[in-house]
Write a protein that holds these residues in place. Sequence first.
Motif, PDB file in Angstrom:
ATOM      1  N   ILE A 116     -16.922  -5.691 -10.387  1.00  0.00           N
ATOM      2  CA  ILE A 116     -16.174  -5.034 -11.466  1.00  0.00           C
ATOM      3  C   ILE A 116     -16.648  -3.596 -11.632  1.00  0.00           C
ATOM      4  CG2 ILE A 116     -15.793  -5.038 -13.978  1.00  0.00           C
ATOM      5  CD1 ILE A 116     -15.908  -8.197 -13.717  1.00  0.00           C
ATOM      6  N   GLU A 117     -17.977  -3.427 -11.563  1.00  0.00           N
ATOM      7  CA  GLU A 117     -18.562  -2.088 -11.708  1.00  0.00           C
ATOM      8  C   GLU A 117     -18.006  -1.133 -10.636  1.00  0.00           C
ATOM      9  OE1 GLU A 117     -23.155  -0.561 -12.311  1.00  0.00           O
ATOM     10  OE2 GLU A 117     -22.771  -2.172 -10.899  1.00  0.00           O
ATOM     11  N   ILE A 118     -17.958  -1.603  -9.406  1.00  0.00           N
ATOM     12  CA  ILE A 118     -17.482  -0.745  -8.310  1.00  0.00           C
ATOM     13  C   ILE A 118     -15.994  -0.425  -8.475  1.00  0.00           C
ATOM     14  CG2 ILE A 118     -17.058  -0.642  -5.807  1.00  0.00           C
ATOM     15  CD1 ILE A 118     -19.660  -2.321  -5.456  1.00  0.00           C
ATOM     16  N   ILE A 119     -15.209  -1.450  -8.781  1.00  0.00           N
ATOM     17  CA  ILE A 119     -13.754  -1.230  -8.864  1.00  0.00           C
ATOM     18  C   ILE A 119     -13.390  -0.365 -10.067  1.00  0.00           C
ATOM     19  CG2 ILE A 119     -11.522  -2.368  -9.209  1.00  0.00           C
ATOM     20  CD1 ILE A 119     -12.554  -4.680  -7.519  1.00  0.00           C
ATOM     21  N   MET A 120     -14.052  -0.618 -11.202  1.00  0.00           N
ATOM     22  CA  MET A 120     -13.697   0.115 -12.416  1.00  0.00           C
ATOM     23  C   MET A 120     -14.254   1.541 -12.442  1.00  0.00           C
ATOM     24  SD  MET A 120     -11.649  -1.930 -13.776  1.00  0.00           S
ATOM     25  CE  MET A 120     -11.233  -1.055 -15.282  1.00  0.00           C
ATOM     26  N   SER A 121     -15.004   1.926 -11.402  1.00  0.00           N
ATOM     27  CA  SER A 121     -15.552   3.289 -11.375  1.00  0.00           C
ATOM     28  C   SER A 121     -14.441   4.321 -11.197  1.00  0.00           C
ATOM     29  CB  SER A 121     -16.563   3.412 -10.224  1.00  0.00           C
ATOM     30  OG  SER A 121     -15.890   3.337  -8.982  1.00  0.00           O
ATOM     31  N   SER A 122     -13.233   3.871 -10.920  1.00  0.00           N
ATOM     32  CA  SER A 122     -12.137   4.801 -10.689  1.00  0.00           C
ATOM     33  C   SER A 122     -11.105   4.710 -11.816  1.00  0.00           C
ATOM     34  CB  SER A 122     -11.486   4.464  -9.357  1.00  0.00           C
ATOM     35  OG  SER A 122     -10.242   5.071  -9.304  1.00  0.00           O
ATOM     36  N   PRO A 123     -10.710   5.855 -12.400  1.00  0.00           N
ATOM     37  CA  PRO A 123      -9.763   5.829 -13.529  1.00  0.00           C
ATOM     38  C   PRO A 123      -8.358   5.377 -13.134  1.00  0.00           C
ATOM     39  CG  PRO A 123     -10.222   8.100 -12.841  1.00  0.00           C
ATOM     40  CD  PRO A 123     -11.148   7.224 -12.062  1.00  0.00           C
ATOM     41  N   GLU A 124      -8.052   5.376 -11.845  1.00  0.00           N
ATOM     42  CA  GLU A 124      -6.725   4.926 -11.387  1.00  0.00           C
ATOM     43  C   GLU A 124      -6.527   3.419 -11.580  1.00  0.00           C
ATOM     44  OE1 GLU A 124      -7.799   7.768  -9.944  1.00  0.00           O
ATOM     45  OE2 GLU A 124      -5.940   8.654 -10.677  1.00  0.00           O
ATOM     46  N   ASN A 176       0.835  -1.213   0.000  1.00  0.00           N
ATOM     47  CA  ASN A 176       0.000   0.000   0.000  1.00  0.00           C
ATOM     48  C   ASN A 176       0.866   1.259   0.000  1.00  0.00           C
ATOM     49  OD1 ASN A 176      -2.181  -1.685   0.101  1.00  0.00           O
ATOM     50  ND2 ASN A 176      -2.695  -1.291   2.246  1.00  0.00           N
ATOM     51  N   LYS A 177       2.105   1.114   0.450  1.00  0.00           N
ATOM     52  CA  LYS A 177       3.045   2.238   0.474  1.00  0.00           C
ATOM     53  C   LYS A 177       3.288   2.802  -0.926  1.00  0.00           C
ATOM     54  CE  LYS A 177       7.949   3.052   1.375  1.00  0.00           C
ATOM     55  NZ  LYS A 177       7.928   4.426   1.864  1.00  0.00           N
ATOM     56  N   TYR A 178       3.159   1.958  -1.949  1.00  0.00           N
ATOM     57  CA  TYR A 178       3.394   2.403  -3.326  1.00  0.00           C
ATOM     58  C   TYR A 178       2.333   3.384  -3.828  1.00  0.00           C
ATOM     59  CZ  TYR A 178       6.215  -1.939  -3.798  1.00  0.00           C
ATOM     60  OH  TYR A 178       7.102  -2.962  -3.668  1.00  0.00           O
ATOM     61  N   LEU A 179       1.156   3.396  -3.184  1.00  0.00           N
ATOM     62  CA  LEU A 179       0.004   4.104  -3.751  1.00  0.00           C
ATOM     63  C   LEU A 179       0.110   5.616  -3.589  1.00  0.00           C
ATOM     64  CD1 LEU A 179      -2.789   1.760  -2.287  1.00  0.00           C
ATOM     65  CD2 LEU A 179      -1.886   1.721  -4.633  1.00  0.00           C
ATOM     66  N   SER A 180      -0.191   6.367  -4.653  1.00  0.00           N
ATOM     67  CA  SER A 180      -0.335   7.826  -4.550  1.00  0.00           C
ATOM     68  C   SER A 180      -1.661   8.106  -3.830  1.00  0.00           C
ATOM     69  CB  SER A 180      -0.358   8.442  -5.943  1.00  0.00           C
ATOM     70  OG  SER A 180      -1.571   8.059  -6.589  1.00  0.00           O
ATOM     71  N   ASP A 181      -1.887   9.373  -3.482  1.00  0.00           N
ATOM     72  CA  ASP A 181      -3.140   9.715  -2.779  1.00  0.00           C
ATOM     73  C   ASP A 181      -4.366   9.300  -3.597  1.00  0.00           C
ATOM     74  OD1 ASP A 181      -1.616  10.681  -0.785  1.00  0.00           O
ATOM     75  OD2 ASP A 181      -1.951  12.811  -1.224  1.00  0.00           O
ATOM     76  N   LYS A 182      -4.308   9.602  -4.882  1.00  0.00           N
ATOM     77  CA  LYS A 182      -5.438   9.264  -5.776  1.00  0.00           C
ATOM     78  C   LYS A 182      -5.635   7.752  -5.846  1.00  0.00           C
ATOM     79  CE  LYS A 182      -7.071  12.667  -8.862  1.00  0.00           C
ATOM     80  NZ  LYS A 182      -6.209  13.750  -9.354  1.00  0.00           N
ATOM     81  N   GLU A 183      -4.506   7.052  -5.961  1.00  0.00           N
ATOM     82  CA  GLU A 183      -4.584   5.577  -6.052  1.00  0.00           C
ATOM     83  C   GLU A 183      -5.109   4.979  -4.748  1.00  0.00           C
ATOM     84  OE1 GLU A 183      -0.974   4.847  -9.278  1.00  0.00           O
ATOM     85  OE2 GLU A 183      -0.540   4.753  -7.133  1.00  0.00           O
ATOM     86  N   ARG A 184      -4.689   5.580  -3.644  1.00  0.00           N
ATOM     87  CA  ARG A 184      -5.155   5.105  -2.328  1.00  0.00           C
ATOM     88  C   ARG A 184      -6.684   5.234  -2.236  1.00  0.00           C
ATOM     89  NH1 ARG A 184      -7.353   3.607   1.268  1.00  0.00           N
ATOM     90  NH2 ARG A 184      -6.846   3.396   3.466  1.00  0.00           N
ATOM     91  N   GLU A 185      -7.197   6.341  -2.795  1.00  0.00           N
ATOM     92  CA  GLU A 185      -8.659   6.537  -2.810  1.00  0.00           C
ATOM     93  C   GLU A 185      -9.344   5.451  -3.646  1.00  0.00           C
ATOM     94  OE1 GLU A 185     -10.000  10.491  -4.017  1.00  0.00           O
ATOM     95  OE2 GLU A 185      -8.492  11.313  -2.621  1.00  0.00           O
ATOM     96  N   ALA A 186      -8.719   5.129  -4.781  1.00  0.00           N
ATOM     97  CA  ALA A 186      -9.303   4.106  -5.671  1.00  0.00           C
ATOM     98  C   ALA A 186      -9.247   2.722  -5.017  1.00  0.00           C
ATOM     99  CB  ALA A 186      -8.553   4.081  -7.005  1.00  0.00           C
ATOM    100  N   ALA A 187      -8.192   2.490  -4.230  1.00  0.00           N
ATOM    101  CA  ALA A 187      -7.956   1.157  -3.662  1.00  0.00           C
ATOM    102  C   ALA A 187      -9.066   0.733  -2.694  1.00  0.00           C
ATOM    103  CB  ALA A 187      -6.604   1.118  -2.955  1.00  0.00           C
ATOM    104  N   VAL A 188      -9.702   1.715  -2.078  1.00  0.00           N
ATOM    105  CA  VAL A 188     -10.737   1.379  -1.102  1.00  0.00           C
ATOM    106  C   VAL A 188     -11.917   0.667  -1.773  1.00  0.00           C
ATOM    107  CG1 VAL A 188     -12.058   3.532  -1.196  1.00  0.00           C
ATOM    108  CG2 VAL A 188     -11.936   2.240   0.939  1.00  0.00           C
ATOM    109  N   ASN A 189     -12.063   0.877  -3.084  1.00  0.00           N
ATOM    110  CA  ASN A 189     -13.165   0.220  -3.797  1.00  0.00           C
ATOM    111  C   ASN A 189     -13.007  -1.297  -3.881  1.00  0.00           C
ATOM    112  OD1 ASN A 189     -14.701   2.492  -4.271  1.00  0.00           O
ATOM    113  ND2 ASN A 189     -13.561   3.014  -6.140  1.00  0.00           N
ATOM    114  N   ILE A 190     -11.787  -1.779  -3.674  1.00  0.00           N
ATOM    115  CA  ILE A 190     -11.584  -3.237  -3.718  1.00  0.00           C
ATOM    116  C   ILE A 190     -12.364  -3.882  -2.566  1.00  0.00           C
ATOM    117  CG2 ILE A 190      -9.897  -5.108  -3.631  1.00  0.00           C
ATOM    118  CD1 ILE A 190      -7.794  -3.082  -4.640  1.00  0.00           C
TER     119      ILE A 190
END
Length: 279
Positions: free
Chosen positions: A227-235, A187-201
Amino acid sequence: MLVRDISEMKSIVKDLKRKGKTIGFVPTMGYLHEGHVSLIRSSRKDNDITVVSIFVNPLQFGENEDLDRYPRDLKRDQGICEKEGVDYLFYPSYKDMYPEGFSTYVTVEGITDKLCGAFRPGHFRGVTTVVMKLFNIVKPDRAYFGLKDYQQFKVIQKMVRDLNMDVQVIGCPIVREKDGLAMSSRNKYLSDKEREAAVNISRSLFEAKRLFESGVTDAERLKERIIEIIMSSPEVREIQYVELVDPENLESKEKAEKGDIIAIAVFIGNTRLIDNIQL
Ligand code: AMP
């Protein structure tokens, strides 16, 4: 106490065994977080002595994976182990674990072909080989694995059963951040935007479980919603897999039953994250 030398670790273990002490073992790749700490606490509860190992095992990384950039911080990890009352922190070198001429491997067949195994050829062979080596050095009575890496847990369990090994393999619940993201050194690799997207998993997995509990058992419908929930984020670069599987043999299923596992691997940018939930 930090132990770097394999033969020193073995002689400590020999001494502990002679004294009749039980040994709990928590193998890790370091950069410890609350997930690791929960395994350490379980081990401390069940055993006289707890050994944690830190070894970033090159054998389980593919050619284009993150071996070189995998986060490392021994000082920090030592502090956590001390605070948690770990008795021995085993930190072997690559050279000692895989001396020149090393050529023996442990392979569990069948369940290693699925899920992560299908996308990371050789990964589980690397895992089972290093875990077998570590078990032979530490000779634990009990070994603790996180259910976050559900397939890894089942593969190790199978290896131990198939090869009549004298160690009890214990699976520990997934530890999550407040918002649900499964804790991971990556999770350390994630940018702020990516961290926001990751919560959808995790959000998608909780939603799938909710759907199942309200009567939806069709795997395709559950997967579509995830898939719908996870892919809702462009990250999100790619969902590598999302599968409904039997909890024992990890075979894919079309109809969900209580106890089944939904497992996911997702690339958020260049970071590959996995998670799962039991229905
Ligand atoms: P790693 O250092 O990532 O190889 O993980 C070492 C052990 O910690 C493995 O058994 C993992 O399954 C476990 N682990 C990692 N993350 C978590 C988590 N969030 N919750 C529970 N166990 C975890």
